[in-house]
Design an enzyme around this catalytic site. Structure first.
Site, PDB file in Angstrom:
ATOM      1  N   CYS A  50       0.804  -1.229   0.000  1.00 18.97           N
ATOM      2  CA  CYS A  50       0.000   0.000   0.000  1.00 18.97           C
ATOM      3  C   CYS A  50       0.834   1.274   0.000  1.00 18.97           C
ATOM      4  O   CYS A  50       0.286   2.374  -0.019  1.00 18.97           O
ATOM      5  CB  CYS A  50      -0.988  -0.010   1.167  1.00 18.97           C
ATOM      6  SG  CYS A  50      -2.259  -1.268   0.981  1.00 18.97           S
ATOM      7  N   HIS A  88      -9.337   1.806  -4.422  1.00 20.11           N
ATOM      8  CA  HIS A  88     -10.334   0.927  -3.827  1.00 20.11           C
ATOM      9  C   HIS A  88     -11.729   1.346  -4.278  1.00 20.11           C
ATOM     10  O   HIS A  88     -11.981   2.510  -4.566  1.00 20.11           O
ATOM     11  CB  HIS A  88     -10.289   1.011  -2.294  1.00 20.11           C
ATOM     12  CG  HIS A  88      -9.007   0.560  -1.707  1.00 20.11           C
ATOM     13  ND1 HIS A  88      -8.646  -0.764  -1.610  1.00 20.11           N
ATOM     14  CD2 HIS A  88      -7.967   1.262  -1.183  1.00 20.11           C
ATOM     15  CE1 HIS A  88      -7.459  -0.858  -1.041  1.00 20.11           C
ATOM     16  NE2 HIS A  88      -7.021   0.360  -0.781  1.00 20.11           N
ATOM     17  N   HIS A 108     -13.269   9.100  -7.618  1.00 18.53           N
ATOM     18  CA  HIS A 108     -12.297   9.182  -8.699  1.00 18.53           C
ATOM     19  C   HIS A 108     -11.221  10.246  -8.453  1.00 18.53           C
ATOM     20  O   HIS A 108     -10.713  10.854  -9.394  1.00 18.53           O
ATOM     21  CB  HIS A 108     -12.985   9.370 -10.049  1.00 18.53           C
ATOM     22  CG  HIS A 108     -13.628   8.106 -10.523  1.00 18.53           C
ATOM     23  ND1 HIS A 108     -14.869   7.705 -10.088  1.00 18.53           N
ATOM     24  CD2 HIS A 108     -13.187   7.138 -11.352  1.00 18.53           C
ATOM     25  CE1 HIS A 108     -15.173   6.558 -10.650  1.00 18.53           C
ATOM     26  NE2 HIS A 108     -14.163   6.175 -11.413  1.00 18.53           N
ATOM     27  N   GLU A 143     -13.134  -0.938   2.695  1.00 18.83           N
ATOM     28  CA  GLU A 143     -12.081  -0.698   1.718  1.00 18.83           C
ATOM     29  C   GLU A 143     -11.992  -1.839   0.703  1.00 18.83           C
ATOM     30  O   GLU A 143     -11.745  -1.608  -0.479  1.00 18.83           O
ATOM     31  CB  GLU A 143     -10.746  -0.544   2.454  1.00 18.83           C
ATOM     32  CG  GLU A 143      -9.586  -0.199   1.569  1.00 18.83           C
ATOM     33  CD  GLU A 143      -8.325   0.083   2.344  1.00 18.83           C
ATOM     34  OE1 GLU A 143      -8.206   1.188   2.914  1.00 18.83           O
ATOM     35  OE2 GLU A 143      -7.461  -0.798   2.395  1.00 18.83           O
TER      36      GLU A 143
END
Length: 150
Positions: free
Chosen positions: A25, A31, A75, A136
């Site tokens: 990560c 996600h 987004h 998530e």
């Protein structure tokens, strides 16, 4: 009158990176988040009120969460403003990408705390934020409960 909890669910796509993290990560990735927002209150008892019987109109709750969270984070890519990712963030912004700079490590845990503050500030006085659940992945989520944060 009884206290009633109602929940509305939302989804949005967001990218992030965890600077300094010792796993995958640390790389920029995204996600498909699912956010469940639960509020608590008493249903409106005035018969002449168009919202008679409701704790809060689901549409009103949707408007708050969309304006504060979904429309902002969907987004977009989230970076901690105090890390070297700021250079990447500035490059992405210069190329027309939506970038959000926050003053925390953009983990689900910290994002749900941030979301709770934003939503609480917009709720009517008669309604309280009860909990948030930010999922998530299919198997991983963070939860925030007002009762844990008194």
């Amino acid at each position: 009158m009884s206290k009633i909890r109602i929940t509305k669910q939302f989804s949005f796509e967001t990218g992030h990176a965890l600077y300094g993290y010792d796993g995958k990560c640390k790389n920029v990735h995204g996600h498909s988040y699912k956010l469940s927002v639960t509020v608590i209150g008493t249903p409106i008892t005035q018969r002449d009120n168009v919202k008679f019987g409701m704790v809060i109109d689901f549409g009103d709750l949707k408007k708050i969460v969309k304006e504060e969270i979904v429309d902002v984070f969907d987004h977009a890519t989230v970076f901690n403003e105090t890390t070297p990712h700021i250079e990447l963030a500035n490059e992405l912004k210069s190329r027309g990408h939506d970038v959000i700079l926050v003053n925390y490590q953009p983990t689900s845990e910290n994002m749900v705390i941030d979301f709770a503050k934003k939503i609480k500030n917009r709720l009517p006085d008669s309604i309280s934020l009860f909990s948030l659940r930010l999922q998530e992945t299919e198997t991983s989520f963070a939860e925030w409960f007002q009762s844990d944060n008194l």
